[in-house]
Write a protein that holds these residues in place. Structure first.
Motif, PDB file in Angstrom:
ATOM      1  N   SER A1654       0.843  -1.208   0.000  1.00 48.04           N
ATOM      2  CA  SER A1654       0.000   0.000   0.000  1.00 48.04           C
ATOM      3  C   SER A1654       0.869   1.246   0.000  1.00 48.04           C
ATOM      4  CB  SER A1654      -0.916  -0.007   1.230  1.00 48.04           C
ATOM      5  OG  SER A1654      -1.652  -1.199   1.272  1.00 48.04           O
ATOM      6  N   ARG A1655       1.964   1.187   0.767  1.00 43.71           N
ATOM      7  CA  ARG A1655       2.866   2.353   0.804  1.00 43.71           C
ATOM      8  C   ARG A1655       3.477   2.594  -0.578  1.00 43.71           C
ATOM      9  NH1 ARG A1655       6.607   4.687   4.763  1.00 43.71           N
ATOM     10  NH2 ARG A1655       7.026   6.720   3.849  1.00 43.71           N
ATOM     11  N   VAL A1656       3.862   1.510  -1.240  1.00 48.07           N
ATOM     12  CA  VAL A1656       4.448   1.623  -2.578  1.00 48.07           C
ATOM     13  C   VAL A1656       3.412   2.167  -3.569  1.00 48.07           C
ATOM     14  CG1 VAL A1656       5.427   0.304  -4.501  1.00 48.07           C
ATOM     15  CG2 VAL A1656       6.159  -0.181  -2.160  1.00 48.07           C
ATOM     16  N   ILE A1657       2.190   1.647  -3.503  1.00 42.23           N
ATOM     17  CA  ILE A1657       1.123   2.122  -4.402  1.00 42.23           C
ATOM     18  C   ILE A1657       0.869   3.607  -4.184  1.00 42.23           C
ATOM     19  CG2 ILE A1657      -1.377   1.986  -4.779  1.00 42.23           C
ATOM     20  CD1 ILE A1657      -1.103  -1.067  -4.461  1.00 42.23           C
ATOM     21  N   ALA A1658       0.772   4.002  -2.911  1.00 41.04           N
ATOM     22  CA  ALA A1658       0.541   5.417  -2.605  1.00 41.04           C
ATOM     23  C   ALA A1658       1.674   6.276  -3.153  1.00 41.04           C
ATOM     24  CB  ALA A1658       0.418   5.605  -1.096  1.00 41.04           C
ATOM     25  N   HIS A1659       2.899   5.766  -3.030  1.00 35.02           N
ATOM     26  CA  HIS A1659       4.057   6.522  -3.556  1.00 35.02           C
ATOM     27  C   HIS A1659       3.954   6.693  -5.072  1.00 35.02           C
ATOM     28  CE1 HIS A1659       8.214   7.809  -4.111  1.00 35.02           C
ATOM     29  NE2 HIS A1659       8.337   6.840  -5.018  1.00 35.02           N
ATOM     30  N   HIS A1660       3.620   5.597  -5.757  1.00 33.47           N
ATOM     31  CA  HIS A1660       3.518   5.658  -7.216  1.00 33.47           C
ATOM     32  C   HIS A1660       2.381   6.574  -7.654  1.00 33.47           C
ATOM     33  CE1 HIS A1660       6.654   2.936  -8.242  1.00 33.47           C
ATOM     34  NE2 HIS A1660       6.123   1.897  -7.593  1.00 33.47           N
ATOM     35  N   ALA A1672      -0.943   0.689 -12.385  1.00 32.86           N
ATOM     36  CA  ALA A1672      -2.401   0.609 -12.533  1.00 32.86           C
ATOM     37  C   ALA A1672      -2.908  -0.812 -12.758  1.00 32.86           C
ATOM     38  CB  ALA A1672      -2.852   1.532 -13.655  1.00 32.86           C
ATOM     39  N   PRO A1673      -2.238  -1.645 -13.571  1.00 35.21           N
ATOM     40  CA  PRO A1673      -2.767  -3.009 -13.795  1.00 35.21           C
ATOM     41  C   PRO A1673      -2.782  -3.876 -12.537  1.00 35.21           C
ATOM     42  CG  PRO A1673      -1.169  -2.409 -15.505  1.00 35.21           C
ATOM     43  CD  PRO A1673      -1.085  -1.343 -14.456  1.00 35.21           C
TER      44      PRO A1673
END
Length: 1948
Positions: A1654-1660, A1672-1673
């Motif tokens: 989740s932290r990585v997704i939020a960063h991206h 996104a995929p």
């Protein structure tokens, strides 16, 4: 409530004898104006209060008579009659005092006649010979002596006769008391008479000794003889230990008083008493009369209590004031105190200890009086440095923690008096010149007290006394931070009262001191800085308990002292309220602000409510406080609204609105404490409304008569009253709505409690009292039905509250109209009373009680029992109706029970499975408990019922007892799969052998693979146990349940029978004689009940059975001990001797259970002893303890093992029993000896019981453990206090320890474990030396130290560790460095040839624990501490070889390295430009050398089989980490560091990696939170790469988890860029890898991986478009992962991770103006948030609330609600989340797609309702099957909020959101579900809410969901709700009590 009525005074009317009445009639005049007429009229009245009025007229009437009236025979006769009246009145009758007061004003010329009359009447009284009339005469003598001139004169005239009477009465009463030995009730009365007689004798001599000394001059006079006789009697009483101690104490006063009155010359009295006390009386030099009277006191063997009470008498009766004592008196004073010191070391009985403390306090008072005019020698003997004062202080220090509160209070008095004594002994000239600095005694005392730990309660009281004595200035100079120190300990409830009192004493003293010295008002700033600033810090930053106690105890006292400080506090808190908003575990500044305002208002420091809101706090802040995430902030805000120092203060409109707002969201609190506070505060509010309404009614009446012009602007009272009425109606409506189907237990508890408070505060009014509100007016049929359905709750508290509320309502409200429904309700109750589910019978009991008390039993019941329903028209109708109804119900239950018991006698198994018997008995007990059985009117009908009830109880018990009394009641499953187990079961079955037609109990079954057991065969028989293989699993389970059913049926039946019998004994009146008319229980029946309890307590094996039998038996024994029947009163004593004899004899045929901790035997003896009257001598306890301790001691006889085990188990139970209180303490020492010696027994059973006893004794001595620390300071005691309370243990423990220490390590190397060593060290480890310990005690702790050190040589590792821990408390903090150096010096050098590693290890452990204690002490920051540590470091360097490879033992190397690690943490660390001392520099070099030469650098040659390797690795790693961190902070180059973090992380040992990762994680977490000043310098750029590489190759789960946590803490930008280069993964691949871990790994790793992903997704997502597209995929997989992590069945950690994941991505995925995800996925995430908000776990809800707070604080959502950026509670977060979601749907323009999904949520499509319904029909009734119990989540609350927001959304939407096809589909689905529900409702039986509660509730909830959905669909179609063809009233029995969702529509 209105104005409380005064309690009416009860006065018994006076009466006179027939002869006096005739005299008055003869003397009364016709006009009725003379005294005889007045008296005649007075005595003819029957009301005592009216008689008082006429008695007061006697003297005014006589004052009108002239002096010649004294010769008037009428007046003379009347005075004679008045004397008779006075003496006939009881001593407590107010008329007696009124008459005495009146006659004291008698005109002087009548006095002679009056005295003569009183004398003659008193003489008649003294001539009485009836022993039981003596008490009245003694009371009359006492009354005459107290403020009654005529009486005193009469006694004076008859002194000789009075003394003779007292002598005669005391002798005869004493003799009578001896005759009735054993009859407690009679003896209590007689001893009370003796006490009063002794007190009257003392008073008599005190008041008239000066007048009558002439009588005492001749030894032949009758007065002298009577005095001698009385002195002899008192001497005898003083030495008689069979009398009450209060009699002995009073006799001690009397003896000294009589000696003082009779002995001549008076100046020799002190010498005589001194010789008496010192037992050195010279019989040749004392008068014969003294020797004859006090011979027993002149001998040498005087008892301790006699000496004690003589000391008390001397201090009380001799005149110590006004300088009347000469040198002999001063000598006597010193002799007394030395005797008291001696007694203090000998007396252990708690009551005598209390007497001693009071006498010692009395001695200090006498010493103060004497010192005011004493000789210099006495002043020298009593100054601060004298031995007497030293021993007094030692007494204070050893008793200031005593368990008796009264004794602790005496130590405070003694300490305060010591300071006064010291003041009086100081030379005035010196003290005036030198001041406090030269007073070494006070300075040393102050410093000593300040050095003490703050957990010592006595420290507070003594410091308080010192502040009063010397002021606060000196103490603040010594300890400036003392306010903060004291506030710091206020988190401990036991210390809070002491701490707050001391703080109050201090800040008041400081304020007075500053004010007296200040010239202007600037002093307040210094005072605020000292006392208010620490308080505000605690309120904002302290822990929860600390804040609560500071607010409750300290804050009110501070505001009372300085009300003006409130504005100062509010100003500071208002400033920081926005910044410090608080959270679920922190109140923040807002919470502190509310707490201050609440306290201020409650104590009257706010002038009015209106001004408060306007000037101090805004409306928005109040609302924030009412829904704050922290529960205490909500409570304080509510308290601010509800509490006021004026009970009649008007409740404002604004306040009422806020209260309604609060109730909406706060009923469902899981914390019982919070619920209680809410209910209590609201009750205060209701009381304010009630009392202020009475004021308003009065104002309204006065305004209607006269309307003042100046009040025209105020609100009219009638408007306020109407607002009150509307407010209360609204509150009640909300509370009834809260009782909806499926509401949680907390909601129901809160709602019913508040409703009960309303019914109580606003009772049904009678007469002219005006009521602002009546709850009964708001009760309709639906609400009544709602209350009835509360009986179905599985929580009994809810049933009780509902029942009590129904009982408070008037009967007109609860009338049943439908007789058929009434019959159904009664039948339902009967059916529930025989249910197999235990909680059903509780419901049945409440239903039956309700029907009984409301007189709504069906007429068919009376018909079937052939009883006339209208049999009672006279008398108290309501009481007799209830009695008749109860009788009928019990008869009905008995009939059913009799039939069922008969069936159970044939087949117990069938009874257990179909109609367990306990439910009927429970209902009978419940009915009896609510009836007043002492005032029955249908006694003749009750007797046969009671007799039948007893017989039925015995029959029932006989059926079930064989199971309970078998060897293995819990494991009773008479079937198994192998023959060996079956044969063991057969033994148990042979024991049971109940009457049963089937073979269930007759033979153990061997189940083969294809065999099973089916419950369905029960109704026929259980002859053939077999079935097909397909259902094996199911039926095996059924078989298990059957076994449970048998057991539960049996033990619950035993429980209910025991409680029933106990209730009967407790409530039913006993027949004192066989022909008694009102008694219901005969003596024979009581004995039978006693025998029943005895049999079952001594023979039952099942704990549930005998524990509850004990409850019933206690009720019986308490009644027997109060019973006037002597034979019944003696029964407990007989039973006790019988069981003790049975225990002692150890007969093999005995049925007593020697296993299971002696089963019910300890309970049996406990009940017999605990019910013994505490005010008596407790003889049974003394004899029993003596017997048990002798049995518990070690024995060589193997036959004595069983009695020894029983004795140890019984002692354990007795020491645990709080009811025995301090009476058990004298036996603690003997119990401890038995436990320690028993631990050495070769028999396991003895050792086991000894261990349990020892554990209990530790708790009894040191208190219940309140912390996780095994040796918590709260559970410790100073050595002097311990050994002064248990002096017998001093030689015993020392001797035992010496024996162990001398043989612990034999030269032959033989292993000697010494089992008792563990217990000895455990006790000693809980003792500690106090800085206040004096030098006057012989019980020094020093002799123990060498033995404890020697125990460190034990070959047993655990023993060496225990010895090290035990040594610490024995060494004073100041002496620790010296002791450490001594121990280090004992260690061998590397050149020594022979040494033992065990010895080295034991010594090193002692050094380690001592050093740890020293580093934790308060000396941490001073230079002395650093110097001492440097000296220790030098000593450690001398033995450094022990940490190197020269030492082959890894265990000792590890401990030595631990010592070095401790030193590295505390020594001054080297820093840039600041070189440490040379010694320290060398130490650091040595540490680096050890690490450089260690295996961490060179590699390991060991394997895990080497002892101590893991321990050594951990110690070495910790040292290496510290060294690396210190070197890095000092800015050293990497080459100078012996080992880097990277090297440690590459170790092949997971222990090394794990410790390193933990250290790094701590530093990264600190840096991430912004708490550290800066990150770790070595972790610059390359550590991210290191962690990535480690993450890929790490295979140790814990290390892997730590690596993921570190990556989560780090900023992703630091390591994501290196990913492809390091581990050859793209961001997308890394994300997939992380999510795969989160999907497959165990929960902790899974949750960390999810957080990281989740932290990585939020960063991206917050980076550029390119990186956003790359991840996104993978988002869909992440969404599925989050959804799958939110299930209620998952571990808490998984759900917390999901909540954190949602919070971190909220701005990008949940609330983004341009959604990244599709609508379905976005709504799925929102559904996760809503699911987590409804979790049963507080932590999960709080985490999900964080998501909502983040969601509503975004730029595009902050206007959706009024609580953006506020910390809110989960209860309101649910509706706020829905508000934000609906707002977002409009912003996204996705209403058409989103609405069907939300309607699906509303309808419950995701809850699989159809599956639920199918399961409902298929489910079988299992015994322990739980209903759907919810503690927080409430489906219909979610439905209500969703319905509200959708309705508002649709109302504001301009376009039609749904297509006609979609609308029709949704409507069809909802309608089909509605019709299915109608059908299911019709299939339910009558009274389904009681009989099928689970199914009924489930259908009701679904019905409400369907109705809500249909209503919204109708709204969409533009139609009215009434036109919708949904459920009709006939379709659903729930129609009368629908959850009214429609109300929400009108609210908006």
């Amino acid at each position: 409530m209105g104005v409380k009525k005064k309690k009416e005074m009860q006065v018994t009317a006076l009466t006179i004898c027939h002869q006096d009445l005739e005299t008055l009639r003869f003397l009364a005049d016709v006009e009725g104006k003379n005294l005889a007429s007045l008296l005649l009229y007075c005595v003819q009245l029957t009301d005592g209060v009216s008689q008082i009025h006429y008695v007061k007229q006697i003297v005014p009437l006589l004052e009108k008579a002239d002096k010649n009236g004294a010769c008037d025979p009428i007046i003379r006769s009347c005075l004679d009659i008045l004397a008779g009246i006075y003496l006939s009145l009881s001593v407590k009758n107010p008329l007696k005092k009124v008459l005495a007061s009146s006659l004291n004003g008698l005109p002087e010329f009548f006095l002679t006649e009056a005295i003569q009359s009183f004398t003659s009447r008193l003489q008649e009284e003294l001539n009485t010979t009836d022993l039981y009339s003596y008490r009245k005469v003694i009371d009359n003598i006492s009354s005459c002596m107290e403020n009654f001139d005529l009486g005193r004169a009469g006694v004076n005239n008859l002194l000789k006769n009075v003394l003779h009477f007292l002598q005669k009465s005391l002798i005869e009463i004493s003799e009578e008391n001896r005759k009735f030995a054993g009859n407690r009730i009679v003896q209590t009365q007689l001893m009370n008479d003796l006490l009063v007689g002794t007190r009257v004798s003392v008073m008599l001599v005190q008041k008239i000794q000066d007048i009558q000394r002439i009588h005492l001059k001749t030894s032949s006079s009758p007065t002298w003889q009577s005095m001698c006789g009385l002195l002899s009697i008192f001497t005898k009483f003083l030495s008689d230990d069979d009398l009450l101690q209060t009699i002995q104490s009073t006799s001690g006063l009397a003896v000294i008083l009589f000696i003082k009155a009779m002995f001549h010359p008076p100046e020799k009295i002190p010498d005589l008493i001194s010789s008496l006390l010192l037992r050195s009386v010279d019989c040749t030099s004392i008068p014969d009369w003294f020797l004859n009277c006090c011979r027993s006191l002149c001998c040498t063997d005087v008892s301790q209590s006699t000496l004690l009470f003589l000391c008390q008498g001397t201090l009380t009766m001799l005149d110590w004031q006004n300088g009347s004592m000469d040198l002999s008196g001063e000598a006597l004073l010193l002799n007394i105190v030395h005797i008291l010191f001696t007694l203090s070391s000998q007396i252990k009985e708690s009551t005598l200890e209390l007497f001693l403390s009071r006498i010692l306090a009395s001695w200090t008072n006498s010493a103060i009086h004497v010192l005011k005019s004493s000789s210099p020698s006495l002043k020298n003997s009593l100054n601060g440095k004298s031995s007497v004062v030293g021993r007094l202080l030692e007494y204070v220090y050893t008793h200031w923690e005593h368990p008796l509160d009264a004794l602790r209070h005496q130590t405070k008095i003694i300490f305060r008096n010591i300071l006064q004594m010291h003041q009086l002994t100081k030379e005035k000239s010196n003290s005036e010149v030198s001041g406090l600095a030269a007073d070494h005694f006070i300075c040393d005392l102050t410093e000593g007290l300040l050095r003490l730990e703050w957990h010592v309660k006595g420290k507070y009281t003594c410091l308080g006394c010192l502040v009063d004595y010397i002021g606060i200035g000196h103490i603040l100079a010594l300890a400036k931070t003392i306010p903060s120190q004291i506030l710091e300990v206020m988190g401990d409830q036991s210390l809070v009262p002491y701490a707050s009192d001391l703080l109050e004493t201090m800040f008041r003293s400081h304020k007075n001191h500053l004010k007296s010295q200040a010239l202007d008002s600037t002093w307040i700033d210094e005072w605020h800085e000292t006392w208010v600033s620490p308080l505000l810090f605690i309120l904002c930053e302290g822990n929860l308990d600390q804040k609560s106690y500071v607010i409750d105890y300290y804050l009110p006292k501070l505001l009372n002292c300085s009300p003006e400080s409130l504005s100062y506090m509010v100003k500071i808190l208002q400033t920081s309220a926005d910044a410090k908003t608080g959270s679920y575990n922190s109140r923040g500044a807002l919470g502190a602000l509310m707490a201050c305002l609440r306290t201020a208002r409650a104590h009257g420091h706010l002038q009015s409510a209106t001004d408060t809101w306007r000037n101090l706090v805004s409306s928005a802040r109040i609302k924030q406080g009412l829904i704050h995430q922290h529960c205490q902030v909500r409570i304080d805000t509510l308290g601010l609204l509800c509490e006021s120092n004026r009970s009649t203060e008007i409740v404002s409109t604004e306040e009422m609105q806020w209260i309604q707002f609060f109730i909406t969201y706060n009923l469902n609190s899981q914390s019982p404490g919070v619920r209680q506070q809410i209910c209590s505060l609201l009750k205060k509010l209701f009381c304010r409304i009630q009392e202020s309404s009475q004021v308003l009614y009065k104002q309204e009446q006065s305004r209607s008569k006269h309307e003042p012009e100046n009040e025209l602007t105020k609100q009219h009272p009638s408007v306020s009253l109407q607002q009150y009425k509307n407010f209360m109606s609204s509150i009640c409506s909300h509370l009834f709505e809260a009782l909806f189907p499926g509401s949680s237990y907390p909601t129901r508890f809160s709602a019913l409690t508040i409703l009960g408070s309303i019914a109580e505060v606003f009772p049904v009014t009678e007469g002219q009292v005006q009521a602002v509100y009546q709850l009964s007016h708001d009760i309709d049929v639906g609400r009544f039905q709602t209350l009835m359905e509360c009986f179905t709750s599985t929580f009994e508290e809810v049933k009780i509250l509902a029942f009590d509320l129904l009982m408070k309502l008037p009967k007109t409200v609860v009338q049943f109209q439908d007789s058929e429904k009434l019959q159904g309700l009664f039948q339902a109750a009967l059916e529930l009373s025989s249910s197999t589910k235990p909680y059903d019978c509780v419901t049945a009991s409440y239903l039956l009680n309700f029907l009984i008390w409301q007189d709504v039993l069906p007429s068919s019941l009376f018909d079937s029992l052939k009883t006339q329903q209208t049999a009672c028209e006279d008398g108290d109708k309501s009481a007799i109706v209830v009695e008749r109804n109860t009788l009928m119900v019990i008869k009905c239950l008995l009939e059913n029970l009799e039939e069922e018991v008969s069936q159970a006698e044939n087949s117990l198994l069938q009874a257990a499975a179909s109609f367990p018997l306990y439910g009927r008995v429970h209902c009978v007990t419940g009915a009896l408990q609510r009836l007043s059985l002492n005032n029955l009117q249908l006694v003749s009908e009750w007797r046969p019922v009671i007799e039948k009830l007893l017989l039925m109880s015995y029959r029932l018990s006989a059926v079930v007892s064989p199971v309970i009394q078998s060897s293995s009641p819990e494991g009773l499953i008479p079937m198994d799969t192998d023959s060996e187990s079956a044969s063991r079961l057969q033994t148990i079955l042979n024991e049971i052998q109940p009457r049963d037609t089937n073979d269930y109990f007759t033979q153990a079954k061997i189940l083969k693979e294809h065999d099973s057991f089916d419950l369905e065969d029960l109704n026929v028989s259980v002859q053939n146990i077999g079935a097909s293989a397909e259902v094996k699993g199911k039926e095996r389970k059924t078989c298990d349940v059957t076994a449970q059913m048998v057991l539960v049926c049996c033990w619950r039946s035993m429980k209910e029978v025991a409680l029933l019998l106990g209730t009967l004994c407790q409530l039913l009146p006993m027949q004192s004689v066989p022909e008694s008319s009102n008694g219901l229980l005969t003596e024979e029946q009581v004995k039978e009940i006693g025998d029943y309890f005895k049999q079952h307590l001594l023979q039952s094996r099942h704990r549930g059975a005998f524990e509850l039998a004990y409850t019933g038996f206690v009720k019986l024994t308490e009644i027997l001990n109060r019973c006037p029947n002597v034979s019944l009163q003696k029964l407990p004593e007989q039973w006790l001797w019988n069981v003790l004899e049975e225990i002692k004899c150890s007969d093999p045929s005995s049925k007593l259970c020697a296993t299971r901790r002696s089963a019910g035997i300890p309970f049996y003896i406990q009940a017999l002893l605990a019910s013994e009257p505490k005010k008596g001598k407790m003889d049974l306890l003394k004899i029993t303890m003596k017997e048990l301790i002798s049995l518990a001691g070690p024995t060589d006889d193997s036959l004595s093992t069983v009695p020894q085990v029983h004795a140890l188990n019984i002692l354990r139970a007795l020491f645990r029993d709080t009811r025995l209180g301090e009476n058990i303490i004298p036996y603690v020492a003997d119990g401890a000896k038995a436990a320690i010696l028993g631990f050495t027994s070769p028999v396991w059973a003895v050792r086991n019981s000894s261990t349990l006893l020892f554990s209990t004794l530790i708790t009894r001595i040191f208190g219940v453990k309140r912390g996780k620390d095994e040796l918590s300071k709260k559970n410790r005691m100073t050595g002097s206090e311990f050994f002064s309370r248990f002096p017998e243990l001093y030689p015993f423990l020392l001797q035992q320890l010496e024996a162990v220490a001398n043989t612990v390590d034999s030269d032959t190397g033989e292993l000697n474990r010494h089992p008792s060593m563990f217990l000895l060290l455990l006790v000693l480890g809980r003792l500690y030396p106090s800085p206040m310990d004096g030098t006057y005690s012989a019980l020094s702790m020093a002799p123990f130290i060498p033995f404890i050190m020697r125990c460190g040589r034990s070959p047993v590792y655990r023993s060496r560790e225990m010895a090290a821990r035990a040594l610490v408390p024995f060494v004073m903090v100041d002496e620790i460095p010296t002791t450490i150096r001594t121990l280090l010096a004992k260690l061998p050098n590397c050149t020594d040839q022979r040494f033992r590693q065990n010895h080295i290890h034991g010594t090193l452990l002692q050094v380690f624990h001592l050093l740890q204690a020293f580093t934790d002490s308060k000396y941490r920051l001073n230079t002395y501490f650093q110097q001492e540590l440097a000296d220790v470091a030098v000593c450690t360097r001398a033995k450094l070889w022990l940490a190197e490879r020269q030492n082959p033992c890894l265990v000792t190397r590890a401990v030595y390295i631990d010592i070095l690690f401790l030193l590295t943490r505390c020594l001054d660390k080297p820093a840039k430009g600041n070189q440490p001392a040379v010694e320290c520099l060398g130490f650091w070099e040595d540490v680096r050398r050890i690490i450089s030469g260690s295996e961490l650098i060179t590699g390991f040659t060991y394997t895990f089989t080497v002892p101590g390797l893991p321990q050594y690795l951990q110690s070495l790693t910790k040292l290496a980490i510290t060294t690396a961190a210190v070197a890095a902070q000092a800015g050293e180059q990497a080459g100078n560091i012996p080992i880097s973090f990277s090297q440690l992380l590459e170790s092949s040992f997971p222990e090394v990696r794990l410790l390193t990762l933990e250290a790094l994680l701590e530093r990264f977490s600190t840096a991430a939170l912004g708490l550290g000043e800066k990150g770790l310098p070595p972790l610059q750029r390359n550590m991210g790469e290191t962690f990535l590489m480690l993450a890929v190759k790490e295979n140790h789960p814990e290390c892997f988890c730590k690596i993921l946590k570190i990556l989560h803490c780090m900023d992703p930008s630091e390591w994501l860029s290196h990913m492809q280069r390091c581990i050859h993964l793209t961001p997308k691949e890394f994300l997939i890898w992380t999510m795969d871990i989160a999907s497959n790994e165990r929960s902790e790793v899974q949750s960390v991986a999810l957080r990281l992903a989740s932290r990585v997704i939020a960063h991206h997502l917050q980076m550029c478009e390119e990186t956003r597209d790359s991840v996104a995929p993978t988002l869909k997989q992440w969404v599925q992962l989050v959804v799958s992590s939110c299930g209620e069945h998952l571990p808490t950690e998984s759900r917390l991770a999901a909540a954190e994941a949602l919070t971190s991505t909220t701005p990008f995925l949940l609330t983004s103006p341009h959604p990244v995800l599709g609508l379905q996925d976005t709504l799925a995430l929102w559904r996760c948030v809503l699911t987590l908000l409804q979790s049963e776990e507080q932590a999960v809800r709080d985490a999900a609330t964080g998501t909502v707070v983040t969601a509503m604080s975004q730029e595009n959502t902050c206007r959706s609600t009024e609580f953006a950026f506020c910390q809110v509670d989960a209860s309101i977060a649910l509706t706020l989340a829905l508000a934000v979601l609906c707002d977002l749907l409009q912003q996204w323009d996705q209403l058409a797609l989103g609405l069907p999904v939300l309607l699906g949520w509303l309808l419950g499509e995701d809850d699989d309702f159809v599956v639920h319904l199918e399961n409902t029909h298929q489910v079988e009734d299992y015994l322990f099957e739980k209903a759907e119990i919810n503690f927080w989540a409430e489906t219909l609350i979610f439905v209500k909020y969703l319905h509200e927001h959708l309705l508002r959304l649709l109302s504001t939407s301009s376009r039609r959101p749904l297509s006609p096809e979609s609308l029709r589909h949704l409507r069809r689905t909802a309608s089909e579900q509605g019709h299915l529900l109608s059908q299911l409702f019709r299939e339910l039986p009558p009274a389904a809410e009681f009989l099928k509660t689970v199914e009924f509730t489930r259908l009701r909830i679904q019905e409400e969901r369907t109705l809500a959905c249909l209503q919204l669909l109708a709204f969409l179609e533009g139609k009215e709700r009434e036109d919708t063809p949904v459920l009709r009233a006939s379709d659903s029995p729930a129609e009368a009590n629908q959850f009214t969702l429609a109300k929400t529509e009108t609210a908006h």
